[in-house]
Motif scaffolding. Structure first.
Motif, PDB file in Angstrom:
ATOM      1  N   MET A   1      42.086 -45.850  15.456  1.00  0.00           N
ATOM      2  CA  MET A   1      43.502 -46.263  15.420  1.00  0.00           C
ATOM      3  C   MET A   1      43.888 -46.709  14.020  1.00  0.00           C
ATOM      4  O   MET A   1      43.039 -47.159  13.252  1.00  0.00           O
ATOM      5  N   VAL A   2      45.182 -46.585  13.718  1.00  0.00           N
ATOM      6  CA  VAL A   2      45.686 -47.115  12.452  1.00  0.00           C
ATOM      7  C   VAL A   2      46.760 -48.171  12.750  1.00  0.00           C
ATOM      8  O   VAL A   2      46.524 -49.359  12.618  1.00  0.00           O
ATOM      9  N   ASP A   3      47.936 -47.721  13.206  1.00  0.00           N
ATOM     10  CA  ASP A   3      49.018 -48.697  13.401  1.00  0.00           C
ATOM     11  C   ASP A   3      48.968 -49.374  14.771  1.00  0.00           C
ATOM     12  O   ASP A   3      49.415 -50.505  14.922  1.00  0.00           O
ATOM     13  N   GLY A   4      48.482 -48.661  15.779  1.00  0.00           N
ATOM     14  CA  GLY A   4      48.402 -49.260  17.115  1.00  0.00           C
ATOM     15  C   GLY A   4      49.738 -49.341  17.818  1.00  0.00           C
ATOM     16  O   GLY A   4      49.877 -50.028  18.830  1.00  0.00           O
ATOM     17  N   THR A   5      50.748 -48.642  17.285  1.00  0.00           N
ATOM     18  CA  THR A   5      52.085 -48.734  17.898  1.00  0.00           C
ATOM     19  C   THR A   5      52.677 -47.353  18.216  1.00  0.00           C
ATOM     20  O   THR A   5      53.876 -47.224  18.423  1.00  0.00           O
ATOM     21  N   GLY A   6      51.861 -46.313  18.204  1.00  0.00           N
ATOM     22  CA  GLY A   6      52.347 -44.984  18.570  1.00  0.00           C
ATOM     23  C   GLY A   6      53.019 -44.220  17.445  1.00  0.00           C
ATOM     24  O   GLY A   6      53.679 -43.205  17.688  1.00  0.00           O
ATOM     25  N   MET A   7      52.900 -44.682  16.192  1.00  0.00           N
ATOM     26  CA  MET A   7      53.618 -44.049  15.085  1.00  0.00           C
ATOM     27  C   MET A   7      52.768 -43.046  14.296  1.00  0.00           C
ATOM     28  O   MET A   7      53.278 -42.067  13.773  1.00  0.00           O
ATOM     29  N   CYS A   8      51.462 -43.311  14.154  1.00  0.00           N
ATOM     30  CA  CYS A   8      50.680 -42.517  13.185  1.00  0.00           C
ATOM     31  C   CYS A   8      49.954 -41.327  13.806  1.00  0.00           C
ATOM     32  O   CYS A   8      49.622 -40.370  13.115  1.00  0.00           O
ATOM     33  N   GLY A   9      49.674 -41.365  15.073  1.00  0.00           N
ATOM     34  CA  GLY A   9      49.001 -40.246  15.751  1.00  0.00           C
ATOM     35  C   GLY A   9      47.482 -40.259  15.617  1.00  0.00           C
ATOM     36  O   GLY A   9      46.809 -39.379  16.142  1.00  0.00           O
ATOM     37  N   ALA A  10      46.931 -41.269  14.940  1.00  0.00           N
ATOM     38  CA  ALA A  10      45.475 -41.290  14.720  1.00  0.00           C
ATOM     39  C   ALA A  10      44.690 -41.344  16.029  1.00  0.00           C
ATOM     40  O   ALA A  10      43.588 -40.816  16.124  1.00  0.00           O
ATOM     41  N   CYS A  11      45.261 -41.985  17.025  1.00  0.00           N
ATOM     42  CA  CYS A  11      44.503 -42.238  18.257  1.00  0.00           C
ATOM     43  C   CYS A  11      44.740 -41.185  19.320  1.00  0.00           C
ATOM     44  O   CYS A  11      44.468 -41.424  20.493  1.00  0.00           O
TER      45      CYS A  11
ATOM     46  N   ARG B   1      48.161 -37.466  24.294  1.00  0.00           N
ATOM     47  CA  ARG B   1      48.570 -38.847  24.593  1.00  0.00           C
ATOM     48  C   ARG B   1      48.056 -39.753  23.484  1.00  0.00           C
ATOM     49  O   ARG B   1      47.036 -39.454  22.868  1.00  0.00           O
ATOM     50  N   PHE B   2      48.775 -40.839  23.245  1.00  0.00           N
ATOM     51  CA  PHE B   2      48.335 -41.803  22.237  1.00  0.00           C
ATOM     52  C   PHE B   2      47.630 -42.963  22.934  1.00  0.00           C
ATOM     53  O   PHE B   2      48.240 -43.659  23.759  1.00  0.00           O
ATOM     54  N   THR B   3      46.359 -43.139  22.558  1.00  0.00           N
ATOM     55  CA  THR B   3      45.558 -44.177  23.229  1.00  0.00           C
ATOM     56  C   THR B   3      46.213 -45.552  23.110  1.00  0.00           C
ATOM     57  O   THR B   3      46.178 -46.343  24.044  1.00  0.00           O
ATOM     58  N   CYS B   4      46.837 -45.838  21.950  1.00  0.00           N
ATOM     59  CA  CYS B   4      47.329 -47.194  21.714  1.00  0.00           C
ATOM     60  C   CYS B   4      48.540 -47.559  22.565  1.00  0.00           C
ATOM     61  O   CYS B   4      48.712 -48.726  22.902  1.00  0.00           O
ATOM     62  N   VAL B   5      49.367 -46.597  22.910  1.00  0.00           N
ATOM     63  CA  VAL B   5      50.554 -46.947  23.704  1.00  0.00           C
ATOM     64  C   VAL B   5      50.516 -46.366  25.120  1.00  0.00           C
ATOM     65  O   VAL B   5      51.058 -46.946  26.055  1.00  0.00           O
TER      66      VAL B   5
HETATM   67 FE1  FES Z   1      48.682 -44.775  15.506  1.00  0.00          FE
HETATM   68 FE2  FES Z   1      47.987 -44.908  18.042  1.00  0.00          FE
HETATM   69  S1  FES Z   1      47.028 -45.832  16.366  1.00  0.00           S
HETATM   70  S2  FES Z   1      49.554 -43.724  17.165  1.00  0.00           S
END
Ligand code: FES
Ligand code: NAD
Length: 294
Positions: free
Chosen positions: A223-233, A242-246
């Motif tokens: 994860m990077v931002d943890g808010t659904g913005m970066c797509g890392a997760c 699906r985004f794991t963080c949100v």
């Molecule tokens: Fe960036 Fe989930 S950590 S979208």
């Protein structure tokens, strides 16, 4: 500031840190996670919440010191502060919103593998506080690497310990114990929740499938931002991104593409190892010559 109130070593390289974060403690629910930055320049590290205490205003995390950033987190001592602790993030476990009458008829089995045992605890504890006693299987490489067993004993219906080397409890993997409980000991379950290494969650899912047992897993994607913005997760669940963080971290295990998730998890392993080598050399006072020390 997020002051460290308690720090303990649970097993080799695995540390419990309890931090003062009253707002997070007030709104945390089982299944959620936090993102921690040890210092101003620190990387954002997602960690599942291992416990929370509204009265003390504290949140507990369990960290395995693997890379540079997790080592920075566990190096902090009582009285020191983290730069940020953001959360609670992610969706709480589904059972938190299920009607209690229905929940009380549900037979849960939780499976915690290694460090993944810690985030199982707040879920089993929440159920216990609501009159539901779940069975819990905990697995670790050896007796020395078992964590959270005493805490779990207090809140679980039955606790089944497994070690890979047989130094405590059942000699074998958590999947073999689950299978034994169902086929030899007549246990019946309506829901299995597995948290641990991705490979364990994949094989728990395959075992659950044999018995048509619904299964939920908690994914620990990068994860990077943890808010659904970066797509890392991002992970593939039911053929969709699906985004794991949100959208998670918990998903229907039958729909998760574990092989892809494992590939993505290993994507930065080389960079992580290099960063660790550089940090070690710096700590030893040597000039690093592996090409990244710019
Ligand atoms: Fe960036 Fe989930 S950590 S979208
Ligand atoms: P580990 O490798 O010691 O495995 C723990 C247990 O999982 C084993 O004792 C075994 O019973 C079971 N297991 C392992 N491989 C299996 C397989 N192929 N089939 C069936 N069962 C298997 O665990 P560890 O070293 O503590 O693992 C650390 C990992 O857990 C890290 O990768 C970390 O990222 C992950 N983790 C995940 C979460 C999460 O939320 N999912 C939380 C914390 C840590």
């Amino acid at each position: 500031m997020f002051e460290i109130l308690e720090k303990r070593t649970l097993a080799e390289g695995i540390y419990l840190t309890r931090v003062y974060a009253p707002r997070i403690a007030r709104s945390a629910k089982p299944g959620q996670f936090i993102i921690v930055r040890a210092d101003e320049k620190g990387e954002r590290i997602p960690l599942t919440i291992a416990d929370y205490d509204i009265e003390a205003g504290s949140v507990t995390m369990v960290t395995q010191a693997l890379g540079v950033s997790t080592r920075k987190i566990v190096a902090k001592e009582v009285g020191e502060c983290f730069a940020d602790v953001a959360g609670p993030l992610g969706r709480p476990s589904d059972f938190v919103t299920e009607p209690l009458e229905e929940l009380r008829n549900k037979r849960f089995v939780f499976i915690g593998g290694g460090v993944g045992t810690a985030p199982v605890y707040p879920q089993v504890k929440w159920l216990s506080e609501h009159g539901i006693k779940a069975d819990v299987i905990v697995g670790a490489k050896s007796k020395d690497m078992l964590i959270y067993t005493q805490e779990m004993e207090r809140v679980a219906g039955n606790l089944y310990i497994c070690t890979d080397d047989g130094s405590e409890g059942f000699h074998g993997l958590v999947t073999a114990r689950l299978e034994q409980l169902i086929t030899e000991e007549g246990k019946q379950y309506d829901c299995c929740v597995a948290i641990g290494p991705m490979i364990m969650m994949k094989f728990v899912t395959l075992t659950a499938k044999k018995f048509d047992l619904p299964c939920i897993v908690s994914l620990n994607a990068l994860m990077v931002d943890g808010t659904g913005m970066c797509g890392a997760c991002r992970v593939s669940v039911g053929g969709k991104t699906r985004f794991t963080c949100v959208d998670g971290p918990e998903f229907n295990a039958y729909e998760v593409d574990f092989d892809e998730a494992m590939r993505r998890q290993g994507m930065y392993r080389t960079q992580e190892q290099r960063a660790l080598a550089i940090a070690r050399e710096r700590a030893e006072g040597h000039k690093c010559n592996i090409g990244l020390d710019k």
